[in-house]
Write an enzyme that holds these catalytic residues in place. Structure first.
Site, short mmCIF file in Angstrom:
data_model
loop_
_atom_site.label_atom_id
_atom_site.label_comp_id
_atom_site.label_asym_id
_atom_site.label_seq_id
_atom_site.Cartn_x
_atom_site.Cartn_y
_atom_site.Cartn_z
N CYS A 92 0.74 -1.28 -0.03
CA CYS A 92 0.18 -0.06 0.02
C CYS A 92 0.75 1.28 -0.02
O CYS A 92 1.13 1.85 -1.01
CB CYS A 92 -1.01 0.00 1.30
SG CYS A 92 -2.05 1.38 1.32
N ASP A 264 -5.40 -0.61 -5.20
CA ASP A 264 -3.99 -0.03 -4.87
C ASP A 264 -3.07 -1.12 -5.37
O ASP A 264 -1.82 -0.71 -5.42
CB ASP A 264 -4.08 0.24 -3.51
CG ASP A 264 -4.35 -0.73 -2.38
OD1 ASP A 264 -4.69 -1.68 -3.10
OD2 ASP A 264 -4.16 -0.75 -0.99
#
Length: 646
Positions: A92, A264
Site C-alpha cells: 500500500c 491499490d
C-alpha cells in the site's frame, strides 16, 4: 503483541463495519448539496477517484466468471477498461506515495511499507496544484503516503466529500473503500456473515464449491472458504461503488465528471500482495468520461484498451485533464486527454521492506514478458511476518507445506530460497509458473529486459540500493531524493555493480571480499549480503567478515554479524547485534532485531538483551511507542524470544 496485531486488524474491520452500518451507502457526507438542480456546464471537469484495497481484476467486466459486480461492469460499459494496468509496488504505502507525488517511491526513498520519508520541498503532492487552480480537493479518507502533510487536501477524513465545496466549484475527490482489505477475510464464519455476507442477497453470495482456484494453491476447504469470502467482499465493495455513483447522479454531476476506478495492488493473499508477479501488481482500471467531456475519451464507451498503464501515470493524467501542466519531476506520462503520451513499452515494479521483513526485488514488464531480479535470493519468497502469519490462509498454507503435501508450483513458493532471476511469458503462462530465465530460446528477451531494468534503476536513482538505516543516515539534513542526485553522495553504478554480484555463485567470492573494504558503506553492505547469499561457500571470507564487525555502518556490521553467527562464530558477532538494539535510531534497531529473529536458536544467548530492548518499544498497556518501526521491532524481538522459550 497479539493484542496490538488484533488492534490493527480491528481498525480495518471497524472500517468495514462502518460501511455496513451505512447500509452500503459508501460514504455519508457531512453536508448536502445546496440544490438538486444540475450545475451549469463548465470547462474544468470534475474528477472522481474511486479506489479499493487489495483486489486483482476479478470483476465481471474483466471476464471473471465468478464475479458479481454489476455496478463496476456498468461503469466499464459506459467507459473504458484497461487490461494492462499495473501499480508500482505490491503493497500500500509505497504505491500511495507514488500516487500522491507522481514520483517512484524508490526515487523518493519511501519504498518501505510504513516508513516516514518526506519528499523534498521541490516535489509537492499534486492535489496542491489542483487546489491552486481552483479545484476543491477531498480525500475520504486513507492517506498512508509514508509522510504527513496536512496541507494536501481541502479536507481529508471520513466526512470528506465533493458536497462540501463551494457551489459550482470543480472538484477532485478520492474515495477509498477498505472492505476488500486482506484484514477483512479473517475471523469466524459467523463474524463474516454478520459484517458482510448478510448484506448480500442470496443470489449475490458465492458458492465455494464452484470457484476455480489458481494452480499454485492447494484445494482445501479452508482455502475455498477464504476465496469465497474474497469474492463476497468484492461484491460488497461493488455495492459501495454503486451507491457513490448514485450520489453523483443525484447531484446532477455525472455528465461533468471523469470517474476513475482502480485498486491499490493485487489481492491480500500469499503469492498476490507483496509479490512482483502480475497477481501482486496488475489491477483493474476503469475510466468513464461524463457526456460533456467525452471528446477526451480514448475510445467509444464499452471498449477495452490493452496499452500498458502504470499507477505512476495517474497524477500527470489528472493534471492534464484538469488543464494543468505536468511538473518536470513527475516520472509518469499522461495516458488520456489532449496531452496523452505515446503508449509505454514497459512498466516497472519494486518490492522492499514490508513490516519487519526486509526484501529487495525489482521487475520490468513489457506487454508480454516479465523479468524479476531478486537482490536477496537467500531469503524465502514468504518470510516470517507477524501480521501476515496470523491470517488463517497463511496458517493453512504453512501447515500443508510442512506436511509435505505440496507439489510443483504449490511447493516452490515455500522453498527456503528463491532464484536470482525470473522470466515469464505472461501470455502463454499467465500464472507465471514456468521460469524461462535459462531458456536458450528467450536469451534475447532476457538480456533486453535485464538491461532495461538496470537502466531504469539508474535513471530513476533507485535509493533502495541503500539499506534503510544507511539511507536515513546518509540523507541526514536532506532527503534521499536529493542526496541521490548530489555529486559524489551516491555512487550508484558502483553500488549496483556490487549488488548484481549477489546470488551469482562462488565465482563472485573474490570480488565480494574486495567489496568489504570499499570506501562506500553501500558497496560494503552488498558485499556482505553477497557473502550471506553464498551460505557455506562464504567460509573463506569469514576472517574478512570479522574485520567489519566494527564497521561504521550499522547495516554492514549487522549483516556480517548475522552470517558469522550462522557459521558458529557468535562470540564476537552476537554482541554486535545486541549493541545495535540500544541504538537511538529505530531503523537501526529494526535491522538488528530482524537479524536476531532470523538466527533462531543461535540468538538464544541474547534473550535478556532482547527482552530489555522489547520493553522499550511496548507500553504497559501493550501498545507501541509509535505505530511503525517500534511495532516492527517488537514483533521481531517477540518472535525471537518466543523461539527461545522452553
Amino acid at each position: 503483541m497479539k493484542d496490538r496485531v488484533q488492534t490493527r486488524r480491528g481498525f480495518l474491520r471497524t472500517a468495514g463495519l462502518c460501511a455496513a452500518g451505512a447500509a452500503l451507502s459508501g460514504c455519508t457526507p457531512s453536508k448536502r448539496p445546496t440544490s438538486g438542480i444540475a450545475e451549469t456546464p463548465r470547462a474544468k471537469p470534475n474528477i472522481l477517484w474511486i479506489t479499493c484495497e487489495d483486489i486483482s481484476p476479478y470483476l465481471g467486466s474483466y471476464g471473471d466468471p465468478h464475479a458479481r459486480t454489476p455496478n463496476l461492469d456498468r461503469l466499464a460499459d459506459e467507459g473504458t477498461r484497461y487490461t494492462q494496468a499495473f501499480v508500482t509496488a505490491p503493497v500500500c504505502s509505497p504505491v500511495r506515495s507514488c500516487l500522491i507525488t507522481g514520483v517512484y517511491a524508490t526515487s523518493l526513498g519511501s519504498q518501505h511499507l510504513r516508513s516516514t520519508v518526506p519528499p523534498p520541498a521541490s516535489i509537492q503532492p499534486f492535489p496542491k496544484r489542483l487546489r491552486a487552480a481552483g479545484y476543491y480537493c477531498s480525500n475520504n479518507e486513507k492517506e498512508d503516503y509514508n509522510f504527513k502533510d496536512p496541507t494536501i487536501w481541502d479536507e481529508s477524513g471520513p466526512n470528506a466529500h465533493w458536497r462540501n465545496r463551494r457551489p459550482g466549484q470543480p472538484f477532485f475527490s478520492v474515495f477509498n473503500f477498505v472492505s476488500t482489505h486482506q484484514g477483512q477475510i479473517n475471523g469466524s464464519d459467523e463474524e463474516f456473515f454478520a459484517k458482510y455476507r448478510s448484506k448480500l442477497a442470496p443470489e449475490e453470495r458465492h458458492d465455494r464449491e464452484t470457484l476455480v482456484l489458481p494452480p499454485y494453491y492447494p484445494d482445501t476447504p479452508m482455502v475455498r472458504n477464504i476465496w469465497t469470502r474474497y469474492y463476497d467482499l468484492i461484491t460488497y465493495m461493488d455495492k459501495q461503488v454503486g451507491d457513490l455513483l448514485a450520489q453523483l447522479d443525484t447531484d446532477g454531476l455525472s455528465d461533468n465528471t471523469i470517474v476513475f476506478f482502480y485498486s491499490d495492488h493485487g489481492m491480500g493473499l500469499p503469492r498476490f500482495k507483496r509479490t512482483l508477479y502480475d497477481s501482486g501488481l496488475r489491477v483493474p482500471l476503469i475510466v468513464r468520461f461524463g457526456a460533456r467531456h467525452r471528446s477526451l475519451a480514448p475510445s467509444r464507451p464499452g471498449r477495452r484498451i490493452d496499452r500498458l498503464v502504470s499507477s505512476i501515470d495517474l497524477p500527470p493524467t489528472v493534471l492534464t485533464l484538469a488543464g494543468q501542466s505536468v511538473p518536470d519531476h513527475m516520472q509518469g506520462r499522461p495516458f488520456l486527454g489532449p496531452q496523452a503520451a505515446p503508449p509505454r513499452d514497459y512498466i516497472y515494479g519494486a518490492s522492499s521492506r514490508v513490516d519487519e521483513a526486509y526484501e529487495m526485488s525489482r521487475c520490468v514488464r513489457d506487454k508480454r514478458y516479465k523479468y524479476i531480479r531478486h537482490f536477496m535470493p537467500h531469503l524465502p519468497y514468504i518470510q516470517p511476518s507477524t501480521y501476515c502469519d496470523q491470517a488463517e490462509i497463511t496458517q493453512e498454507l504453512r501447515r500443508i507445506a510442512a506436511s509435505g503435501r505440496l507439489t510443483g508450483p504449490q511447493k516452490s513458493w515455500w522453498e527456503p530460497t528463491k532464484p536470482v532471476e525470473e522470466l515469464y511469458d505472461t501470455q502463454a503462462d499467465p500464472h507465471e509458473m514456468n521460469n524461462l530465465i535459462d531458456s536458450p530460446d528467450h536469451r534475447r528477451t532476457r538480456e533486453r529486459l535485464r538491461m532495461e531494468l538496470r537502466a531504469w534503476m539508474l535513471r530513476t536513482r533507485d535509493v533502495g540500493l541503500l539499506p534503510e538505516a544507511q539511507m536515513h543516515i546518509r540523507a541526514a539534513g536532506s532527503t534521499p531524493y536529493e542526496i541521490a542526485r548530489k555529486g559524489g553522495a551516491y555512487p550508484q553504478e558502483r553500488i549496483l555493480a556490487t549488488a548484481e554480484r549477489v546470488g551469482i555463485g562462488p565465482q563472485a567470492l573474490a570480488d565480494l571480499r574486495v567489496g568489504l573494504a570499499d570506501d562506500d558503506s553501500a558497496v560494503r553492505y552488498w558485499a556482505a549480503v553477497g557473502l550471506d547469499a553464498l551460505g557455506p561457500e562464504a567460509a573463506p571470507a569469514l576472517d574478512a567478515l570479522e574485520n567489519v564487525l566494527a564497521d561504521p555502518s550499522p547495516n554492514v556490521r549487522f549483516t556480517a554479524a548475522g552470517l558469522l553467527c550462522r557459521f558458529g562464530r557468535g562470540e564476537r558477532a552476537l554482541p554486535v547485534l545486541t549493541a545495535g538494539l540500544s541504538d537511538p535510531r529505530e531503523t537501526v534497531v529494526l535491522h538488528a532485531a530482524r537479524t536476531l529473529e532470523l538466527l533462531g536458536d543461535k540468538a538464544c544467548p541474547a534473550v535478556e538483551s532482547m527482552e530489555q530492548a522489547r520493553r522499550r518499544y511496548v507500553k504497559p498497556d501493550g501498545s507501541y511507542t509509535n505505530n511503525d518501526h517500534a511495532m516492527f521491532i517488537a514483533w521481531a524481538l517477540t518472535n525471537a524470544i518466543d523461539h527461545c522459550k522452553p
